[in-house]
Design an enzyme around this catalytic site. Structure first.
Site, PDB file in Angstrom:
ATOM      1  N   GLN A 175       3.439 -14.453  -4.886  1.00  0.00           N
ATOM      2  CA  GLN A 175       3.226 -15.805  -4.804  1.00  0.00           C
ATOM      3  C   GLN A 175       1.877 -16.547  -4.507  1.00  0.00           C
ATOM      4  OE1 GLN A 175       6.017 -17.545  -5.196  1.00  0.00           O
ATOM      5  NE2 GLN A 175       7.569 -16.161  -4.942  1.00  0.00           N
ATOM      6  N   CYS A 318      16.130 -13.426  -3.856  1.00  0.00           N
ATOM      7  CA  CYS A 318      16.588 -11.871  -3.939  1.00  0.00           C
ATOM      8  C   CYS A 318      17.042 -11.367  -2.770  1.00  0.00           C
ATOM      9  CB  CYS A 318      15.014 -11.186  -3.821  1.00  0.00           C
ATOM     10  SG  CYS A 318      14.158 -11.417  -5.348  1.00  0.00           S
TER      11      CYS A 318
HETATM   12  N1  PLP Z   1       7.390 -10.117  -4.092  1.00  0.00           N
HETATM   13  C1  PLP Z   1       7.490 -11.469  -3.656  1.00  0.00           C
HETATM   14  C2  PLP Z   1       6.615 -12.193  -2.657  1.00  0.00           C
HETATM   15  C3  PLP Z   1       8.279 -12.176  -4.665  1.00  0.00           C
HETATM   16  O1  PLP Z   1       8.621 -13.519  -4.279  1.00  0.00           O
HETATM   17  C4  PLP Z   1       9.072 -11.625  -5.556  1.00  0.00           C
HETATM   18  C5  PLP Z   1      10.234 -12.678  -6.182  1.00  0.00           C
HETATM   19  O2  PLP Z   1      10.705 -13.129  -5.568  1.00  0.00           O
HETATM   20  C6  PLP Z   1       8.900 -10.266  -5.888  1.00  0.00           C
HETATM   21  C7  PLP Z   1       7.969  -9.705  -5.037  1.00  0.00           C
HETATM   22  C8  PLP Z   1       9.514  -9.491  -6.846  1.00  0.00           C
HETATM   23  O3  PLP Z   1       9.308  -9.891  -8.140  1.00  0.00           O
HETATM   24  P1  PLP Z   1       9.916  -9.582  -9.355  1.00  0.00           P
HETATM   25  O4  PLP Z   1      11.106 -10.677  -9.735  1.00  0.00           O
HETATM   26  O5  PLP Z   1       8.991  -9.655 -10.614  1.00  0.00           O
HETATM   27  O6  PLP Z   1      10.417  -8.126  -9.146  1.00  0.00           O
END
Ligand code: PLP
Length: 377
Positions: A175, A318
């Protein structure tokens, strides 16, 4: 339509999508091939790595492209965490770190979590107290995906290096990348994770960037692609498109940031006369992410806003399948705040007018449900 869920994913830039389509038609050759067309694709892949190093100020770092930041975070933990050494994880990490750490804990690894302050940053005193020579790996995110809290990574890196002999410091920069300064030399980290679809690139591309001398392990076995770390034919078109999006974002990083600041200030000013909690700190947090709590269920508000074609999220996408909110709870927020949370997240294409409409609609919706049994007193 008003899309305020950019921390979840961003709309791919139109020219980036077009470029990806053309590239995959014209350069579909396997980068592992040994004829000239393949060699050209392989060299594009190498150039993409060099460009990413350049944007991250990480010329002596190794780059591994992955299918997501989730995968990059998994590779970091499974490579750098050692069973005979303590692992320290920030209390507000994304589930791709948090759940992997929990998994390692179940496997007998010594894992501990660093508390968050009430503002959602890693508690530096707690971190300092937990650091000693038994610690071998630390993972602390740069910008929290739910609250926008920004950890002072350069300072944290100094503390880790002073208090431990050889601990590896990984930072999840998903982010932060293309939004604030993410020069790895300046930050002093050993490894850093980025994701393409958070910066108007295509889905399915992430990267782990790490110091060359670190003990990286094979994560996916097979044909030995990506320096034998994760086998599988590389998504070169996606990677090239990611770098094109990064180039566009980096060019406008400062003006985009100023724009997001204006949007956030306007949002909070417009909401000033209603009863809400800002989860975090208005001044120091990322202007791209605003976490708000109201005296009703966040999910109810989300769907009421959706009826008007306004899209926000409740915490992180997520985590939408999990009950409660781990990050807000760790910040000491009460149940009313954790239940009543919505996350507004901007990109540079959002406008002040959209913010005004959002606030007006939100106030109307809140007026509608006040006094009903879904309104908490
Ligand atoms: N790390 C952070 C801080 C995130 O906000 C996200 C996604 O929301 C991820 C990791 C995972 O990203 P990706 O969707 O590319 O797996």
């Amino acid at each position: 339509m008003i899309y305020f869920d950019n921390a979840s994913t961003t709309k791919i830039f139109k020219d980036v999508a077009e470029f990806m389509c053309v590239y995959s038609q014209e350069n579909f050759y396997n980068p592992s091939g040994i004829y000239s067309k393949s060699i050209k694709v392989f060299s594009d892949l190498e150039n993409a790595k060099n460009k990413l190093r350049e944007y991250l100020g990480a010329d002596d770092f190794q780059v591994v492209f992955t299918a997501s930041a989730t995968e990059a975070n998994n590779i970091a933990l499974s490579s750098f965490a050692q069973k005979n050494k303590k692992i320290l994880i920030g209390g507000g990490e994304h589930s791709s770190i948090y759940e992997t750490a929990q998994h390692l804990k179940q496997q007998g690894f010594d894992v501990d979590f660093v508390h968050l302050t009430t503002e959602g940053k890693v508690d530096v005193d707690d971190l300092t107290n937990k650091l000693n020579d038994s610690v071998g790996f630390v993972s602390i995110m740069h910008v929290n995906n739910e609250t926008g809290a920004v950890n002072d990574i350069a300072n944290i890196a100094k503390i880790i290096k002073n208090k431990t002999k050889n601990a590896i410091f990984h930072c999840d920069g998903v982010q932060a990348f293309c939004k604030i300064n993410t020069n790895l030399k300046h930050l002093g980290v050993d490894a850093y994770t980025v994701s393409s679809h958070k910066v108007h690139g295509p889905r399915g591309v992430g990267a782990l960037v790490f110091r060359k001398e670190l003990p990286i392990k094979t994560f996916i076995f097979g044909g030995g692609q990506e320096q034998n770390i994760r086998s599988g034919t590389e998504n070169v078109a996606g990677i090239m498109a990611f770098l094109m999006a990064v180039e566009k974002m980096q060019k406008n990083l400062k003006s985009n940031f100023e724009h997001a600041k204006i949007l956030k200030a306007r949002l909070l000013q417009n909401l000033g006369d209603i009863n809400f909690v800002l989860n975090g700190n208005q001044e120091n947090d990322s202007p791209y992410i605003v976490s708000l709590s109201f005296k009703t269920k966040g999910e109810v508000l989300l769907h009421m806003l959706e009826e008007e074609e306004i899209f926000v999220s409740t915490g992180s996408s997520c985590n939408s399948k999990h009950k409660g909110n781990r990050v807000l709870t760790e910040m000491g927020k009460d149940k009313t705040s954790t239940d009543g949370n919505i996350r507004v997240s901007f990109c540079e294409n959002n406008t002040e007018e959209e913010v005004d409409i959002f606030c007006k609609v939100l106030k109307e919706k809140l007026d509608k449900i006040k006094g009903l049994n879904i309104w908490k007193k």
